[in-house]
Scaffold this active site. Structure first.
Site, mmCIF file in Angstrom:
data_model
loop_
_atom_site.group_PDB
_atom_site.id
_atom_site.type_symbol
_atom_site.label_atom_id
_atom_site.label_comp_id
_atom_site.label_asym_id
_atom_site.label_seq_id
_atom_site.Cartn_x
_atom_site.Cartn_y
_atom_site.Cartn_z
ATOM 1 N N ARG A 69 26.858 62.719 21.422
ATOM 2 C CA ARG A 69 25.731 63.609 21.708
ATOM 3 C C ARG A 69 26.076 64.487 22.903
ATOM 4 N NH1 ARG A 69 22.206 61.240 23.925
ATOM 5 N NH2 ARG A 69 22.927 59.093 23.889
ATOM 6 N N TYR A 198 28.743 65.889 14.382
ATOM 7 C CA TYR A 198 28.767 64.498 14.823
ATOM 8 C C TYR A 198 27.390 63.830 14.888
ATOM 9 C CZ TYR A 198 29.305 60.204 17.198
ATOM 10 O OH TYR A 198 29.246 58.876 17.463
ATOM 11 N N GLY A 200 24.428 61.852 16.067
ATOM 12 C CA GLY A 200 23.096 62.165 16.588
ATOM 13 C C GLY A 200 22.828 63.660 16.722
ATOM 14 N N LYS A 207 17.860 60.902 16.070
ATOM 15 C CA LYS A 207 17.348 61.130 17.422
ATOM 16 C C LYS A 207 16.448 62.365 17.490
ATOM 17 C CE LYS A 207 18.958 57.418 18.854
ATOM 18 N NZ LYS A 207 20.218 57.010 19.379
ATOM 19 N N HIS A 227 13.027 54.213 21.497
ATOM 20 C CA HIS A 227 14.452 53.911 21.292
ATOM 21 C C HIS A 227 14.636 52.394 21.348
ATOM 22 C CE1 HIS A 227 18.887 54.926 22.669
ATOM 23 N NE2 HIS A 227 18.814 54.630 21.397
ATOM 24 N N ALA A 250 24.543 52.540 23.545
ATOM 25 C CA ALA A 250 25.714 51.671 23.744
ATOM 26 C C ALA A 250 25.463 50.597 24.810
ATOM 27 C CB ALA A 250 26.966 52.488 24.056
ATOM 28 N N LYS A 253 21.725 47.250 21.666
ATOM 29 C CA LYS A 253 20.612 47.089 20.717
ATOM 30 C C LYS A 253 21.085 46.501 19.379
ATOM 31 C CE LYS A 253 19.274 51.344 21.028
ATOM 32 N NZ LYS A 253 20.272 51.685 22.072
ATOM 33 N N ASP A 278 17.743 50.546 16.321
ATOM 34 C CA ASP A 278 17.821 51.722 17.208
ATOM 35 C C ASP A 278 16.473 52.386 17.496
ATOM 36 O OD1 ASP A 278 19.741 53.365 18.680
ATOM 37 O OD2 ASP A 278 19.203 54.993 17.332
ATOM 38 N N GLY A 498 25.177 36.418 21.213
ATOM 39 C CA GLY A 498 24.272 35.409 20.644
ATOM 40 C C GLY A 498 23.531 34.621 21.714
HETATM 41 P P1 GTP Z 1 23.517 52.926 20.365
HETATM 42 O O1 GTP Z 1 23.826 52.817 18.903
HETATM 43 O O2 GTP Z 1 24.384 53.927 21.061
HETATM 44 O O3 GTP Z 1 22.076 53.178 20.643
HETATM 45 O O4 GTP Z 1 24.009 51.531 21.050
HETATM 46 P P2 GTP Z 1 23.400 50.048 21.072
HETATM 47 O O5 GTP Z 1 22.372 49.953 22.139
HETATM 48 O O6 GTP Z 1 23.018 49.627 19.714
HETATM 49 O O7 GTP Z 1 24.664 49.187 21.590
HETATM 50 P P3 GTP Z 1 25.587 48.142 20.809
HETATM 51 O O8 GTP Z 1 24.841 46.925 20.382
HETATM 52 O O9 GTP Z 1 26.355 48.858 19.770
HETATM 53 O O10 GTP Z 1 26.580 47.692 21.978
HETATM 54 C C1 GTP Z 1 27.366 48.622 22.691
HETATM 55 C C2 GTP Z 1 28.493 47.941 23.417
HETATM 56 O O11 GTP Z 1 27.975 46.932 24.291
HETATM 57 C C3 GTP Z 1 29.471 47.234 22.479
HETATM 58 O O12 GTP Z 1 30.780 47.483 22.912
HETATM 59 C C4 GTP Z 1 29.127 45.775 22.623
HETATM 60 O O13 GTP Z 1 30.239 44.952 22.395
HETATM 61 C C5 GTP Z 1 28.597 45.674 24.053
HETATM 62 N N1 GTP Z 1 27.580 44.604 24.187
HETATM 63 C C6 GTP Z 1 26.482 44.424 23.408
HETATM 64 N N2 GTP Z 1 25.780 43.330 23.783
HETATM 65 C C7 GTP Z 1 26.438 42.811 24.850
HETATM 66 C C8 GTP Z 1 26.184 41.676 25.691
HETATM 67 O O14 GTP Z 1 25.230 40.923 25.538
HETATM 68 N N3 GTP Z 1 27.084 41.466 26.711
HETATM 69 C C9 GTP Z 1 28.157 42.285 26.899
HETATM 70 N N4 GTP Z 1 28.983 42.001 27.907
HETATM 71 N N5 GTP Z 1 28.424 43.364 26.121
HETATM 72 C C10 GTP Z 1 27.574 43.623 25.110
HETATM 73 C C1 SPV Z 2 22.712 56.795 20.611
HETATM 74 O O1 SPV Z 2 23.486 57.515 21.256
HETATM 75 O O2 SPV Z 2 21.722 56.248 21.137
HETATM 76 C C2 SPV Z 2 22.986 56.513 19.189
HETATM 77 C C3 SPV Z 2 24.041 57.288 18.529
HETATM 78 O O3 SPV Z 2 22.308 55.689 18.588
HETATM 79 S S1 SPV Z 2 23.515 58.885 18.068
HETATM 80 O O4 SPV Z 2 22.967 58.816 16.721
HETATM 81 O O5 SPV Z 2 24.684 59.745 18.110
HETATM 82 O O6 SPV Z 2 22.484 59.335 18.971
HETATM 83 MN MN MN Z 3 20.745 54.709 20.012
#
Ligand code: GTP
Ligand code: SPV
Ligand code: MN
Length: 589
Positions: A69, A198, A200, A207, A227, A250, A253, A278, A498
């Site tokens: 984004r 790309y 989002g 989004k 979100h 990232a 979630k 998400d 987990g």
């Molecule tokens: P978006 O799709 O961008 O909104 O991201 P998201 O919030 O869904 O994040 P996602 O679950 O994909 O995790 C993003 C990164 O954080 C990954 O590299 C995971 O491995 C890491 N991660 C997720 N949960 C944990 C956790 O509990 N501990 C740690 N250390 N890393 C985590």
């Molecule tokens: C985020 O950035 O929070 C995402 C990926 O879930 S995107 O769809 O590119 O916004």
């Molecule tokens: Mn997101």
């Protein structure tokens, strides 16, 4: 495909503007989608992967300058600048339309325009809403097919007369980053996106609609677009309680939404179900509680770090019918690879930029840090049986959280809803690769909505407060978590993934009045012994005590930072928020 004059009229306007050679309406049929997959493979836009190992899966590489984004090029164009607020980029809507109209004029000459009608939320649900996206990208079509309920069914949901649909105009144009614009016109139900291909930026249902436009609609119509992931925890008696959680991009979630319970809970018969990873749309139901749906139909998840230990459910979800974007291509068996998938990177591969790549010897990354999978929710082994429920699920707890090396404790609970809104509003998190710009810089990201709130953030806090007043004693309890505290060497202290369920269990126990808490200057915390650490190696009650520590000096700095952040909202900061800040400052004296 439709008689709806509003849809037909608007599509005609976009045709007159973009001047495509051909127009194709997506009906959602497999034949039509198969034909597009074939065409995309023919031109090299997509690569068909190993049919035995990854049936129905494809790889796509975006332009190297187009991998995330672009917040600095994202605009909220309301008639009055102050309605977009101090955090959003703004331009006068007429000026923006004039500027972009020149760029869209004739942009699809020599190309095909795809018209994608889509529904956000289950077909037939009162909580769902329709959008129509026109685009010149097959990649967008195929992603929208996974991420939304698209085709005829969406037009049927809309009906022949309704004008309540979001108009999304996308062209990848020349993928010119200097002329890349992601523009929301909330007052016109419209989104204009140009010069990106790309995620989002271009999957306009996600989004742009489901958060930026929908948050604005939610404010006017009395509901919330957030979100947030949605998950259900089923106890051994078969009762399921639902949690909605907002973490910035990232920050975990998808991982939390699909978590595998630790052995200590599994053996008792606890189960976890995914409703969404998400976005949550939430309304007050007839029973006065807050009910949530996931408006999406798939997961656009972060690939790096996903493996059979961290998130086996996500990995299983990507084994069929999935589009991979910007990961490494293993040429030996025509599969894919990313950092953190396993310890065996391919030697004979192509990296996300399209260059030959040897994972054993190269210093470069094979996958972009923001590489993604687009996978159908129906593939997910732990998908909730309420996923398609037109009523959604009732929410017991709302959880905020960010990525903080220090300051924020493992978990704390707000004293009440208004304090919970304050807790959400003061969220801060280290930036990630999900958006262009520096990574690892702490910034304020209220409710994880900083990049996604379609109106003035001060009014947004006000809307949260109003929702709480309407919910009264049926309001979900509000919490904050932080999985990312680090030790002096920079290692994460809490095992995460987990094991985050151990924290969720305290949260649910609090919602049911079954757990104790201690009062701290920032809110209620568990007693260290109330976080179940059975079966966790290297974690003691003392580790948990450390993770729960509230460092008053750090929090005084935090309070000063919040005060600064709040200043920009001027008189549109609700008085309640300023009051909550005063209480925090007093508690820290
Ligand atoms: P978006 O799709 O961008 O909104 O991201 P998201 O919030 O869904 O994040 P996602 O679950 O994909 O995790 C993003 C990164 O954080 C990954 O590299 C995971 O491995 C890491 N991660 C997720 N949960 C944990 C956790 O509990 N501990 C740690 N250390 N890393 C985590
Ligand atoms: C985020 O950035 O929070 C995402 C990926 O879930 S995107 O769809 O590119 O916004
Ligand atoms: Mn997101």
């Amino acid at each position: 495909m439709t008689k709806n004059p509003n849809v037909l009229g608007w599509v005609d306007e976009t045709i007159a503007l973009c001047k495509p050679d051909k127009v194709v309406w997506l009906d959602g049929s497999q034949e039509q989608l198969d034909e597009l997959r074939r065409q995309a493979c023919e031109t090299g836009e997509m690569i068909k992967l190993n049919e035995e190992k990854l049936p129905g899966c494809y790889l796509h590489r975006t332009a190297v300058n187009d991998v995330a984004r672009v917040e600095h090029r994202t605009f909220i164009c309301t008639k009055k600048k102050e309605d977009a607020g101090p955090i959003n980029n703004w331009m006068d809507p007429d000026e923006m339309k004039a500027k972009l109209t020149k760029m869209y004029d004739g942009v699809m000459k020599g190309r095909t325009m795809y018209v994608i009608p889509y529904c956000m939320g289950p077909i037939g649900s009162k909580l769902s809403k329709v959008g129509v996206e026109v685009t010149d990208s097959i990649y967008v079509v195929l992603n929208m097919d996974i991420m939304t309920r698209m085709g005829k069914q969406a037009l049927e949901h809309l009906g022949d007369t309704s004008n309540d649909f979001v108009r999304g105009l996308h062209s990848k144009a020349d993928v010119d980053e200097e002329n890349r614009y992601i523009v929301q016109f909330p007052e016109d139900n419209a989104i204009w996106s140009i010069n990106s291909g790309y995620g989002g930026n271009v999957l306009l249902g996600k989004k742009c609609f489901a958060l930026r436009i929908a948050s604005y609609q939610g404010k006017n119509e009395g509901w919330m677009a957030e979100h947030m992931l949605i998950l259900g925890i089923e106890n051994p008696q078969g009762e399921t309680k639902y949690v909605a959680a907002a973490f910035p991009s990232a920050c975990g979630k998808t991982n939390l939404a699909m978590l595998i319970p630790p052995e200590v809970y599994k053996k008792q018969g606890y189960k976890v179900w995914t409703v969404g990873d998400d976005i949550a749309w939430m309304r007050i139901g007839e029973d006065g509680r807050l009910w949530a749906i996931n408006p999406e139909a798939g997961f656009f998840g972060v690939a790096p770090g996903t493996n059979d230990k961290s998130n086996p459910n996500a990995l299983a979800t990507t084994k069929r019918g999935t589009i991979f974007t910007n990961v490494a291509h293993n040429l030996d068996d025509n599969t894919i690879w990313w950092e953190g998938l396993d310890k065996n990177p391919p030697e004979n591969a192509v990296d996300w930029k399209g260059n030959p790549w040897n994972g054993k010897t190269s210093a470069e990354k094979g996958a972009n840090p923001n590489s993604r999978f687009t996978a159908p929710a129906k593939n997910c082994p732990c998908i909730s049986d309420k996923f398609n429920d037109v009523n959604g699920v009732p929410i017991s707890a709302i959880v905020f959280g960010g990525r903080r090396a220090k300051t924020a404790p493992l978990v704390y609970q707000s004293r009440d809803w208004a304090h919970g809104v304050f807790v959400g509003s003061i969220m801060a998190s280290e930036t990630t690769a999900a958006a262009t710009g520096a990574v690892g810089v702490v910034r304020r990201d209220p409710m994880a909505m900083r990049p996604f709130c379609g109106y003035h953030m001060g009014d947004y806090f006000g809307h949260w407060l109003e929702m709480g007043e309407r919910l009264g004693d049926k309001a979900p309890k509000i919490f904050n978590v932080n999985w990312f505290r680090t030790d002096d060497e920079g290692h994460f202290i809490w095992p995460g993934f987990g094991d985050n369920m151990r924290v969720l269990m305290w949260i649910l126990a609090r919602c049911e009045g079954k757990a104790d808490a201690v009062e701290t200057p920032i809110g209620y915390e568990p007693k260290p012994e109330d976080i179940n650490i059975e079966g966790l190696e290297g974690i003691t009650a003392d580790t948990v005590r450390g993770l729960l520590d509230v460092d008053k000096d750090l929090w005084r700095e935090e309070a000063a930072g919040i005060e600064d952040f709040y200043k920009q909202f001027g008189d549109r900061l609700p008085k309640e928020m300023a009051h909550q800040l005063e209480v925090l400052k007093k508690n820290l004296q």
